[in-house]
Design an enzyme around this catalytic site. Sequence first.
Site, PDB file in Angstrom:
ATOM      1  N   CYS A 179       0.800  -1.231   0.000  1.00 51.18           N
ATOM      2  CA  CYS A 179       0.000   0.000   0.000  1.00 51.18           C
ATOM      3  C   CYS A 179       0.832   1.280   0.000  1.00 51.18           C
ATOM      4  O   CYS A 179       0.797   2.048  -0.957  1.00 51.18           O
ATOM      5  CB  CYS A 179      -0.920   0.001   1.217  1.00 51.18           C
ATOM      6  SG  CYS A 179      -2.116  -1.331   1.169  1.00 51.18           S
TER       7      CYS A 179
HETATM    8  N1  LIG Z   1      -2.891  -5.949   2.038  1.00 46.58           N
HETATM    9  C1  LIG Z   1      -3.380  -4.922   2.680  1.00 46.58           C
HETATM   10  O1  LIG Z   1      -3.103  -4.731   3.839  1.00 46.58           O
HETATM   11  C2  LIG Z   1      -4.313  -3.925   1.999  1.00 46.58           C
HETATM   12  C3  LIG Z   1      -4.923  -2.951   2.799  1.00 46.58           C
HETATM   13  C4  LIG Z   1      -5.798  -2.058   2.228  1.00 46.58           C
HETATM   14  C5  LIG Z   1      -6.056  -2.127   0.861  1.00 46.58           C
HETATM   15  N2  LIG Z   1      -5.451  -3.078   0.083  1.00 46.58           N
HETATM   16  C6  LIG Z   1      -5.808  -3.107  -1.332  1.00 46.58           C
HETATM   17  O2  LIG Z   1      -6.638  -4.226  -1.575  1.00 46.58           O
HETATM   18  C7  LIG Z   1      -6.380  -4.751  -2.871  1.00 46.58           C
HETATM   19  C8  LIG Z   1      -6.004  -6.213  -2.774  1.00 46.58           C
HETATM   20  O3  LIG Z   1      -4.809  -6.309  -2.027  1.00 46.58           O
HETATM   21  P1  LIG Z   1      -4.341  -7.650  -1.327  1.00 46.58           P
HETATM   22  O4  LIG Z   1      -3.286  -7.265  -0.364  1.00 46.58           O
HETATM   23  O5  LIG Z   1      -5.504  -8.433  -0.827  1.00 46.58           O
HETATM   24  O6  LIG Z   1      -3.696  -8.392  -2.583  1.00 46.58           O
HETATM   25  P2  LIG Z   1      -3.320  -9.952  -2.698  1.00 46.58           P
HETATM   26  O7  LIG Z   1      -2.304 -10.054  -3.771  1.00 46.58           O
HETATM   27  O8  LIG Z   1      -3.040 -10.512  -1.335  1.00 46.58           O
HETATM   28  O9  LIG Z   1      -4.671 -10.602  -3.181  1.00 46.58           O
HETATM   29  C9  LIG Z   1      -5.222 -10.426  -4.431  1.00 46.58           C
HETATM   30  C10 LIG Z   1      -5.842 -11.760  -4.852  1.00 46.58           C
HETATM   31  O10 LIG Z   1      -6.499 -11.536  -6.086  1.00 46.58           O
HETATM   32  C11 LIG Z   1      -6.258 -12.649  -6.906  1.00 46.58           C
HETATM   33  N3  LIG Z   1      -6.465 -12.210  -8.270  1.00 46.58           N
HETATM   34  C12 LIG Z   1      -5.630 -11.590  -9.115  1.00 46.58           C
HETATM   35  N4  LIG Z   1      -6.239 -11.339 -10.267  1.00 46.58           N
HETATM   36  C13 LIG Z   1      -7.502 -11.792 -10.155  1.00 46.58           C
HETATM   37  C14 LIG Z   1      -8.624 -11.821 -11.016  1.00 46.58           C
HETATM   38  N5  LIG Z   1      -8.566 -11.294 -12.240  1.00 46.58           N
HETATM   39  N6  LIG Z   1      -9.743 -12.389 -10.557  1.00 46.58           N
HETATM   40  C15 LIG Z   1      -9.809 -12.916  -9.325  1.00 46.58           C
HETATM   41  N7  LIG Z   1      -8.779 -12.923  -8.463  1.00 46.58           N
HETATM   42  C16 LIG Z   1      -7.649 -12.368  -8.884  1.00 46.58           C
HETATM   43  C17 LIG Z   1      -4.847 -13.077  -6.581  1.00 46.58           C
HETATM   44  O11 LIG Z   1      -4.611 -14.432  -6.941  1.00 46.58           O
HETATM   45  C18 LIG Z   1      -4.830 -12.872  -5.059  1.00 46.58           C
HETATM   46  O12 LIG Z   1      -5.265 -14.011  -4.361  1.00 46.58           O
HETATM   47  C19 LIG Z   1      -5.304  -3.860  -3.474  1.00 46.58           C
HETATM   48  O13 LIG Z   1      -5.907  -2.853  -4.228  1.00 46.58           O
HETATM   49  C20 LIG Z   1      -4.644  -3.262  -2.257  1.00 46.58           C
HETATM   50  O14 LIG Z   1      -4.039  -2.017  -2.556  1.00 46.58           O
HETATM   51  C21 LIG Z   1      -4.590  -3.978   0.630  1.00 46.58           C
END
Ligand SMILES: NC(=O)c1ccc[n+]([C@@H]2O[C@H](COP(=O)([O-])OP(=O)(O)OC[C@H]3O[C@@H](n4cnc5c(N)ncnc54)[C@H](O)[C@@H]3O)[C@@H](O)[C@H]2O)c1
Length: 445
Positions: free
Chosen positions: A280
Amino acid sequence: MTQTNVGPSATAVALRQRIEDRTALVGIVGLGYVGLPLALTFAEGSYRVLGFDVDRAKVEALSRGENYIRHLDSSRVPRSSERFSATDDFGRLSEPDVLVICVPTPLTPQREPDMSYVVGTAREVRSRLRKGQLIILESTTYPGTTDELVRGILEGSGLRCGQDFYLAFSPEREDPGNSRFGTATIPKVVGGVDAEGGDLAQAFYDKVIARTVRVSSARTAEATKLVENIFRAVNIALVNELKIVFDRMGIDVWEVLDAASTKPFGFMRFNPGPGWGGHCIPLDPFYLAWKAREYGISPKFIELAGDVNVRMPHYVTEKLQQALNDRSKAVRGSKVLVLGLAYKKDIDDPRESPAFEILELLRHMGASLAYHDPHVPHAPRMRTWPDLPPMSSVPLTAELLSGQDAVVIVTDHSAVDYEFVLRHAPLVVDTRGIYRDKSEKVVKA
Ligand SMILES: NC(=O)c1ccc[n+]([C@@H]2O[C@H](COP(=O)([O-])OP(=O)(O)OC[C@H]3O[C@@H](n4cnc5c(N)ncnc54)[C@H](O)[C@@H]3O)[C@@H](O)[C@H]2O)c1
C-alpha cells in the site's frame, strides 16, 4: 401534477431485503490479504459466501479448509461448506447478489497505475452481469475509477447502473498483524456512484461491520483511502529524513521521538526505519499523483516522500559499509545476515519490503548473504529484484550469529530474541531502534 418517483426501485428493494435477511449470496473476487478476511467476516455473519480467485492453489487450499495467510487465525477458515466455498470458475459470477472486488492494484514499471486486474475483473463481471446485482470495488485506486472506468465497462453489458445493477466503492483498511482491530471492527467508508448504490452498499456492510461511514460519492471514498496512505507515506519520509539529520548532529532520533511523544496534543509519532514496504504505502500515493497530472497538478509531497523513502535502503547499506570500514573490513566478502524480510513486524508479507533492496545492494557490493525471518521461511522471487538468488531463512543460532561480520535488523519481529542477537553477533546495524543503550557493537541506521 406530475409526480417524480424518488423511492428505490423494486429491484433495489428486493436486493435490500435479501441483504437484510441474510439470504443474499456474497461473492468476493480476489481471496488475498484483503479478500479472504472479508469473505470470512461475511460467512461468520451468517451469509453464504462464494470466493473467486484465479489462483487455483488458493482455491484448492480453501476447499481443504487450509489457511494461507499466517496472521489470520486458521480456525476461521472452514472446510468448504454451504456457508463458504471458493472457486476459479468465473462463469459463476452471475450467482452472487453482491460482488466485492478485492484484486491487486500495483504500479507499472513506469510507476503508473496498473489497472489490468481491475479491468480484467470488471470485464469478467460484465459478461455475466444480471439485473439486481450490487458490485463494490475495494481495491485501492485513484478517484474516478469506480464511476468512470468500472461503470463504463459494466454498462457495456447493456444494463444501466442505478436501474439494473448498483455500484459503489468501499476502501479496505486492513492492517495485517494488528491484534486490536480486524475487518469487522475497523470503521468502513462507503460511497456509491449514486445514492442507491451507496445505500445498498452501506446496508450490506452494516450487517457485519461495527461502523460504516457514508460519504457522498465513490470518488470521495477513493480519495479518503489515498489520503490515509499518503499521510503515512509523507510522515514516514519526514521522520526518516530527520533521522539522517540528527545522526549527523550526534543526536539519537529515538530519544527525541520518545520525548516529543510526551506532548499530549498536536504530535503524532511515526518511527523511522529502513524504508517503506507493503502493498500500500509505497504504491498508493502514486495513484493520486498520476490522476492529479490529468488536472495539471504534480503533487510535490508525494514525489518527495517517494524520493526520501526509496533512498533509505542506501542509507542503511552506507552505514553498514562505514561500520565495516571502521573494523578494517570491506563489504565484499563479508558475511551479512539480514534479520527480518517481511515489510513490517509480526506478519508474513514480504511485498515491496526494503529488505530486498538492502539484500540487492549488498549482493552488488559482493557480500555473502543470508537472512532469518520466523514468518517468511522462503524468499519469493520478486519482479523488482530479479537478480536475487532464491534464499531460505536460516536458523538463528549462536554459531550463525558469531560467524557473521554483521547483522542488519530490517524487521523488528517480536519472536526474535534481540539480546541473544547482540550477545553473539560481532556487529549489529539497527534500523528499528531496538537497542536504546549505547553499545560498541550497535550502529543505528
Ligand atoms: N494488504 C493490505 O493490507 C491492503 C490494505 C488495504 C487495501 N489493500 C488493497 O486491496 C487490494 C487487494 O490487495 P491484497 O493485499 O488483498 O492483494 P493480494 O495479492 O493478497 O490478493 C489479491 C488476490 O487476487 C487474486 N487475483 C488476481 N487477479 C484476479 C482476477 N482477475 N480475478 C480474481 N482474483 C484475482 C490473486 O490471486 C490474489 O489471491 C489492493 O488494491 C490493495 O491495494 C490492501
